[in-house]
Design a protein around this motif. Structure first.
Motif: not given
Length: 420
Positions: A323, A342, A378-379
């Protein structure tokens, strides 16, 4: 007409020794003493490096400040701005006599009240009311003078319910409120305020800035104000100095000082070796290109606009796990736009190494803008750079009327399309 100079700083320098020992080894102290008894200059004043926190350096000595000179007139509000580590807090501590300069001299007329850190000058075991009297006594005021102001101080601070409670039980915001009220209402000739006001809430910050304007313009007292909030500096200060690695880089008009400081925060658009960044570095920005109608044109109001990011993705992280967002601020640090995305579609290759934001018609007035970038995998934060780069927008004919759009400071809603 003669100038009423209330504060004069002459050739102030401050040297520190790096490491666990503050002043050096016994041999260094003996060497200093031997030079002193012979009437010689301190030998360690001849060594030391400029205060650049981002480099390792080769000397154990560093100049936090070096050859600082300026004057402040009565009633002036002087803004002191600069990057972290530029020497702002060290300078205020010297002016407040918390620490002494290595060389140089300070001349003042009148009392100085300081608000450098949360709870400056407060004793945690004493109540708020007792601390008001303690601070007033430190400033040289009589008990009667302090008592005549105490109701105003308590009312301004908004801490009346807790005024007879020990300060150690106050929150940081309550402590700052009371500390500022004490410093402002006990009538020092010079009020010194560091970034500590940022601890307070928005309502109190507005109230504090209004009070500083009142005491400088209405009561003729002097304020020295350090802040990273350029909007507050511009609205409050009458003059500014910019510190760079312990030296004065600029002294003059506030707006020119802000522009000088912000120009100095520009980054090279090649960001691969940029050190002041946070994150795991799994995916990071390697290069940025910003241009207008084509790669040879500057961005212009009303014309096409492009920001192209080249990413370093050597681990070939899948596009679904990445993202990306950018935040655009104006030259006062006010947020103009926050664009977040994203990555959902990618063709031809499994990895992503280029991302382009395209705008058909740029909706920004002329001026400088600063971009903060944020990449997550992955955040988890992978690459976050505050004020990673800047770009300049030229005035343009947005409505195709033959007239340029006037520069009205307002927030714009930017609509970008994203190309992969």
């Amino acid at each position: 007409m003669s100038r009423d100079v209330i504060l004069k700083v002459e050739n102030i320098s401050k040297q520190y020794r790096l490491g666990l020992v503050g002043t050096g080894t016994i041999s260094h102290d003996l060497n200093r003493w031997w030079h002193k008894v012979r009437g010689k200059e301190d030998p360690y004043l001849k060594i030391g490096e400029r205060n650049d926190r981002s480099t390792k350096g080769t000397s154990d000595y560093v100049w936090a400040l070096q050859d600082i000179n300026f004057e402040v007139e009565r009633g002036e509000v002087l803004g002191i701005i600069g990057k972290n580590g530029a020497g702002k807090s060290t300078l205020l501590k010297i002016l407040s006599k918390v620490t002494s300069p290595t060389t140089g001299e300070i001349k003042t007329k009148g009392r100085i009240a300081s608000l450098l850190e949360v709870g400056t000058g407060f004793h945690g075991e004493m109540t708020g009311r007792e601390n008001i009297f303690l601070n007033g006594a430190i400033l040289g005021m009589t008990k009667k003078e302090i008592a005549s102001k105490i109701d105003e101080i308590i009312d301004f601070s908004g801490c009346e319910r807790y005024i007879d409670t020990p300060v150690k039980r106050y929150s940081s915001g309550m402590t700052v409120r009371l500390a500022f009220a004490v410093a402002a209402f006990l009538e020092p000739e010079i009020l010194v305020i560091d970034e500590v006001l940022a601890v307070g809430d928005a309502e109190f910050q507005k109230k504090a800035i209004g009070k500083m304007q009142d005491i400088s313009r209405g009561e003729g007292r002097t304020v020295l104000f350090v802040s990273h909030n350029m909007a507050a500096v511009k609205s409050l200060c009458t003059r500014a100095i910019v510190l760079e690695k312990g030296k004065v880089g600029f002294s003059g008009e506030v707006e020119n000082g802000i522009n000088y400081y912000l120009d100095g925060t520009k980054s090279n658009f090649t960001l691969g070796q940029f050190k002041d960044r946070k994150g795991t570095g799994v995916v990071k920005i390697k290069r940025v290109m910003v241009f207008g109608s084509d790669t040879n044109c500057k961005p212009q109001t009303g014309k096409p606009f492009t920001i192209c990011f080249e990413l370093d993705n050597e681990h070939q992280i899948s596009y679904q796990d990445i993202s990306f967002d950018i935040r655009i601020d104006d030259n006062l640090g006010q947020r103009i736009s926050w664009l977040s995305t994203s990555l959902k579609q990618k063709t031809n290759e499994s990895d992503i190494n280029r991302l382009t934001f395209v705008m058909d018609k740029l909706q920004l007035n002329d001026g400088f803008y600063y971009v903060t970038t944020h990449i997550a995998v992955k955040k988890e934060v992978s690459d976050w750079i505050q004020n990673a780069f800047s770009f300049e927008v030229e005035q343009g004919d947005y409505y195709n009327t033959g007239f340029m759009v006037p520069n009205i400071q307002s927030k714009a809603l930017l609509n970008f399309t994203i190309e992969l």
